[in-house]
Scaffold this motif. Structure first.
Motif, short mmCIF file in Angstrom:
data_model
loop_
_atom_site.label_atom_id
_atom_site.label_comp_id
_atom_site.label_asym_id
_atom_site.label_seq_id
_atom_site.Cartn_x
_atom_site.Cartn_y
_atom_site.Cartn_z
N ILE A 160 8.91 -7.34 4.69
CA ILE A 160 9.26 -6.73 5.97
C ILE A 160 8.63 -7.48 7.37
CG2 ILE A 160 9.24 -4.68 7.20
CD1 ILE A 160 9.79 -3.01 4.71
N ILE A 161 7.36 -7.61 7.03
CA ILE A 161 6.53 -8.14 8.27
C ILE A 161 7.09 -9.56 8.52
CG2 ILE A 161 4.52 -9.11 7.05
CD1 ILE A 161 2.73 -7.66 8.93
N ARG A 162 7.61 -10.31 7.49
CA ARG A 162 7.95 -11.42 7.89
C ARG A 162 9.21 -11.46 8.68
NH1 ARG A 162 6.54 -13.50 2.31
NH2 ARG A 162 4.68 -14.46 2.62
N SER A 163 10.01 -10.53 8.52
CA SER A 163 11.23 -10.33 9.25
C SER A 163 11.13 -9.66 10.69
CB SER A 163 12.28 -9.09 8.39
OG SER A 163 11.80 -7.76 8.46
N LEU A 164 9.99 -9.30 11.03
CA LEU A 164 9.58 -8.49 12.23
C LEU A 164 9.20 -9.92 13.43
CD1 LEU A 164 8.00 -5.51 11.28
CD2 LEU A 164 10.09 -5.54 11.83
N ARG A 165 9.70 -9.60 14.70
CA ARG A 165 9.40 -10.57 15.69
C ARG A 165 7.72 -10.12 16.08
NH1 ARG A 165 14.09 -10.25 19.89
NH2 ARG A 165 12.40 -11.14 21.26
N GLY A 166 7.08 -11.37 16.09
CA GLY A 166 5.64 -11.27 16.63
C GLY A 166 4.66 -11.86 15.73
N ARG A 167 3.50 -11.84 16.00
CA ARG A 167 2.51 -12.51 14.86
C ARG A 167 1.71 -11.65 14.15
NH1 ARG A 167 -1.40 -15.37 18.89
NH2 ARG A 167 -2.35 -13.46 17.94
N TRP A 168 1.10 -11.87 12.92
CA TRP A 168 0.67 -11.04 11.71
C TRP A 168 -0.38 -11.88 10.95
CZ3 TRP A 168 1.50 -11.40 6.72
CH2 TRP A 168 2.35 -12.33 6.22
N HIS A 169 -1.45 -11.22 10.66
CA HIS A 169 -2.33 -12.06 9.71
C HIS A 169 -2.98 -10.79 8.83
CE1 HIS A 169 -2.88 -15.01 13.00
NE2 HIS A 169 -2.80 -13.97 13.85
N GLU A 170 -2.96 -11.47 7.50
CA GLU A 170 -3.58 -10.45 6.25
C GLU A 170 -5.08 -10.71 6.52
OE1 GLU A 170 -0.45 -9.95 3.21
OE2 GLU A 170 -2.07 -11.49 2.28
N ILE A 171 -5.95 -9.61 6.59
CA ILE A 171 -7.31 -9.97 6.70
C ILE A 171 -8.02 -9.31 5.26
CG2 ILE A 171 -9.37 -9.24 7.94
CD1 ILE A 171 -7.28 -11.06 9.48
N PRO A 172 -8.62 -10.06 4.25
CA PRO A 172 -9.32 -9.66 3.36
C PRO A 172 -10.66 -8.89 3.56
CG PRO A 172 -9.78 -11.96 3.35
CD PRO A 172 -8.70 -11.68 4.69
N TYR A 173 -10.83 -7.93 2.70
CA TYR A 173 -12.18 -7.22 2.76
C TYR A 173 -12.59 -6.65 1.35
CZ TYR A 173 -9.98 -2.74 2.77
OH TYR A 173 -8.94 -1.77 2.44
N ARG A 174 -13.60 -6.37 1.39
CA ARG A 174 -14.38 -6.08 -0.09
C ARG A 174 -14.31 -4.39 0.16
NH1 ARG A 174 -15.26 -8.45 -4.09
NH2 ARG A 174 -15.38 -10.57 -3.05
N THR A 175 -13.57 -3.76 -0.75
CA THR A 175 -13.75 -2.24 -0.91
C THR A 175 -15.04 -1.83 -1.25
OG1 THR A 175 -13.10 -2.10 -3.12
CG2 THR A 175 -11.37 -2.27 -1.20
N ALA A 176 -15.30 -0.51 -1.14
CA ALA A 176 -16.68 0.04 -1.65
C ALA A 176 -16.89 -0.11 -3.19
CB ALA A 176 -16.68 1.55 -1.34
N GLY A 177 -15.75 -0.10 -3.85
CA GLY A 177 -15.94 -0.68 -5.33
C GLY A 177 -16.08 -2.06 -5.63
N GLY A 178 -16.09 -2.94 -4.61
CA GLY A 178 -16.07 -4.21 -4.86
C GLY A 178 -14.86 -4.94 -4.92
N ASP A 179 -13.63 -4.16 -4.93
CA ASP A 179 -12.37 -5.04 -5.06
C ASP A 179 -12.23 -5.55 -3.71
OD1 ASP A 179 -11.83 -4.27 -7.63
OD2 ASP A 179 -11.11 -2.21 -6.92
N VAL A 180 -11.31 -6.79 -3.88
CA VAL A 180 -10.76 -7.29 -2.55
C VAL A 180 -9.55 -6.49 -2.29
CG1 VAL A 180 -10.18 -9.25 -1.30
CG2 VAL A 180 -12.13 -9.45 -2.96
N ALA A 181 -9.32 -6.08 -0.97
CA ALA A 181 -7.87 -5.67 -0.52
C ALA A 181 -7.58 -6.15 0.65
CB ALA A 181 -8.22 -4.18 -0.36
#
Length: 179
Positions: free
Chosen positions: A135-156
């Motif tokens: 869906i985000i690819r179908s929208l007009r404008g720029r976007w970025h996916e930002i990774p971060y580490r959760t409190a449990g140590g997973d990457v989201a």
């Protein structure tokens, strides 16, 4: 019930004078309702209809601090540098108008002050529909996916978008903000 949230990421660290000028601009549409809480008073300066029924909104200016090095690097790639300030937006209520107001004020702030909008998660899409990336690819404008580490140590990941993309998302039939 708590509502949606987002953060407008600004390139520079704001001075107290810039924060004061922002509050004057904000007061054109909102009235203060306690420390950093605001209530919509007149939606017309934001180009919104007068009949919106919204609850209070947290609008808090502060210095931006990334939670980890991976997140800071992702934001630097998205924005060209690590943001200096941020404006946290959080609706106290989870109604349809609260989602719309949160997105509209985020767009207005990002356009006025040259910021990007952090969605606090991936673009929210209904179960059984296309993925957030599709869906985000179908929208007009720029976007970025930002990774971060959760409190449990997973990457989201969470999405950071420009004002044009969030404006495009506002017109999408599945529009909602991240809650």
């Amino acid at each position: 019930m708590a509502g949606p949230s987002a953060v407008v990421l600004l390139p520079d660290v704001w001075t107290s004078q810039e924060e004061g000028e922002f509050r004057v601009w904000l007061a054109e549409s909102f009235r203060p309702d306690g420390h950093d809480w605001w209530v919509l008073r007149d939606p017309r300066p934001l180009g919104l209809p007068e009949h919106l029924q919204t609850g209070p909104m947290l609008i808090e200016v502060g210095r931006h601090e990334a939670d980890d090095a991976g997140e800071a690097a992702g934001l630097a790639r998205a924005a060209g540098s690590v943001p200096g300030s941020e404006i946290v937006l959080a609706a106290a209520v989870n109604g349809t108008d609260d989602h719309r107001l949160l997105a509209e004020i985020a767009v207005a702030i990002a356009r006025r002050y040259g910021g990007l909008i952090g969605l606090d998660g991936p673009l929210p899409v209904p179960t059984g529909s296309a993925t957030a990336r599709e869906i985000i690819r179908s929208l007009r404008g720029r976007w970025h996916e930002i990774p971060y580490r959760t409190a449990g140590g997973d990457v989201a990941v969470y999405h950071v978008v420009d004002a044009g993309l969030l404006s495009s998302w506002l017109r999408h039939p599945h529009f909602r903000m991240v809650k």
